[in-house]
Design a protein around this motif. Structure first.
Motif, PDB file in Angstrom:
ATOM      1  N   ASP A  71       0.809  -1.226   0.000  1.00 53.80           N
ATOM      2  CA  ASP A  71       0.000   0.000   0.000  1.00 53.80           C
ATOM      3  C   ASP A  71       0.839   1.272   0.000  1.00 53.80           C
ATOM      4  N   ALA A  74       5.413   5.383  -2.810  1.00 52.66           N
ATOM      5  CA  ALA A  74       4.931   6.630  -2.219  1.00 52.66           C
ATOM      6  C   ALA A  74       6.027   7.689  -2.264  1.00 52.66           C
ATOM      7  N   ALA A 117       0.913   7.983  -0.704  1.00 50.14           N
ATOM      8  CA  ALA A 117      -0.093   6.931  -0.546  1.00 50.14           C
ATOM      9  C   ALA A 117      -1.129   7.436   0.460  1.00 50.14           C
TER      10      ALA A 117
END
Length: 449
Positions: free
Chosen positions: A75, A79, A85
């Motif tokens: 996830d 980033a 993110a």
């Protein structure tokens, strides 16, 4: 067996004993104290008599090493500041918390340092890598938001990726269950006490610190702080030896100066036996009309014991081939055969005698195998050669320079030079067969620090 008994006639009290013979004779009579079980803080300075096995891993669970957010690696992959993110905050995980929220795809949980890593999470991103949730980027701000109701939602922007297990302290990364935490023979200092507490040990089996009673003898001695009268001196020996006993690991009791009276000295020593594992006296051991220590000790013993160290007083006085510290006495007194070492009265003589003879006894009572001060070789730096009497092992005060590998004499050879002793951190050892040591020669050095 009383000291000196069981040897051949050449080892009688009338001859000159070597330092090594005297020390060996002493140590063969000393036995370690019996083990006891103590609370942790009471065991500080004591020696373990058993190996300690870790019952539970440390840490006992995976936990966060930072204030931040528990996340899944996928996830936050890629980033950046430009493309953060954005994750949904599903709740908080605090240190000591039992149940934790499960982190799923696109989710994060606020987490405190030391808190368990929640299910589903693979790494922790520090709060400094984020906007702090609800737009604040400090740990303090994150803690403020952690007071929100459980399950409260929000978003956090993460500006840097995290690898798997980043900022996670793994279960058992310190020690694992079944590992040996501490070995028998370990002296328990603050770090060892901390480890014992961390693995849940409330008590521990140890050999206790020896109780050493120190007293000076001499009618000329008065206590520091009092006013000197003609012919009087301050009692420094009892302070020096009590401090030395504590430095060696003992619990030391300073009795102070006792006047030159046989009955008073005998009763004083007998009164102290109840709290003594070792008695150390200083003064009154040389040949002289007023040396009452010998007379007093001759009558302290266990008259019913015909073989033990307490029989007939059990204290033998000797002349040693050393300087300073030629007159020495040792043996055992009282019904419990309490070891006693009688040291000379000159300040330097008594201190050197303590380091060479008494300190090893204290360490032996503790159950240690490393009994002696560290000895090194160093190059002598001096303006002129050192002289030493033939047939005597001489101990001279010195300053040791570890970086240069040198040792420099401090003060003269006089056994009354307390000021020079205070400047020394080592003893220069001149062997019995050596009468002169030239500057630049390598010598043996006993380190006092």
């Amino acid at each position: 067996m009383p000291p000196g008994h069981g040897h051949d006639a050449s080892r009688g009290t009338g001859r000159l004993w070597s330092v090594d013979e005297h020390l060996d004779d002493i140590l063969t009579t000393v036995r370690p104290l019996e083990p006891i079980v103590l609370q942790l803080l009471d065991a500080q300075g004591c020696v373990l008599v058993e190996d300690i096995t870790v019952p539970v891993s440390l840490p006992p669970f995976d936990n966060s090493s930072m204030d931040g957010y528990a996340v899944r690696v996928a996830d936050v992959a890629g980033a950046s500041e430009e493309f953060p993110a954005v994750l949904t905050v599903i709740g908080d995980v605090a240190a000591g918390q039992g149940e934790q929220p499960t982190v799923g795809a696109g989710e994060a949980a606020r987490i405190m340092t030391g808190a368990p890593l929640p299910p589903g999470a693979e790494a922790v991103v520090p709060v400094e890598w984020t906007d702090g949730g609800l737009g604040e980027g400090t740990a303090a701000g994150m803690r403020a938001h952690s007071t929100a109701p459980e399950g409260a939602s929000g978003e956090v922007r993460v500006y840097r990726p995290a690898e798997a297990r980043a900022h996670v302290r793994a279960q058992g990364s310190d020690v694992r269950a079944g590992d040996r935490a501490l070995a028998a023979g370990t002296i328990l200092g603050p770090p060892q006490i901390a480890l014992l507490a961390a693995i849940g040990r409330g008590t521990v089996k140890v050999r206790p610190r020896p109780r050493v009673v120190v007293l000076s003898t001499g009618s000329e001695l008065i206590q520091p702080g009092e006013e000197l009268a003609p012919g009087q001196i301050y009692d420094s020996n009892s302070f020096a030896l009590t401090a030395a006993a504590r430095d060696a690991g003992a619990i030391a009791y300073r009795v102070g100066a006792v006047t030159d009276d046989v009955e008073i000295l005998r009763s004083t020593i007998e009164d102290q036996l109840i709290r003594a594992d070792l008695v150390v006296t200083t003064g009154g051991v040389s040949v002289g009309a007023y040396d009452v220590v010998k007379e007093a000790l001759d009558s302290i013993g266990d008259p019913d014991d015909e073989e033990g160290l307490g029989a007939g007083g059990g204290v033998e006085f000797r002349k040693l081939a050393m300087q300073p510290g030629k007159p020495q006495g040792f043996g055992a007194i009282g019904p419990d055969h309490t070891p006693l070492l009688a040291l000379p009265g000159n300040p330097v003589s008594s201190y050197v005698s303590f380091e060479i003879f008494v300190r090893p006894v204290v360490r032996a009572l503790m159950g240690l195998t490393d009994l002696h001060r560290t000895t090194v070789r160093a190059r002598l730096t001096a303006d002129e050669p050192l002289t030493s009497p033939s047939g005597r092992r001489q101990f001279l005060r010195g300053r040791y320079d570890a970086d240069a590998g040198t040792v420099t004499p401090v003060g003269g050879a006089g056994s009354h030079l307390v000021a020079a002793l205070a400047q020394a951190d080592a003893l220069i050892v001149v062997p019995e067969a050596t009468t002169s040591v030239e500057p630049g020669t390598e010598v043996g050095v006993v380190l006092l620090g």
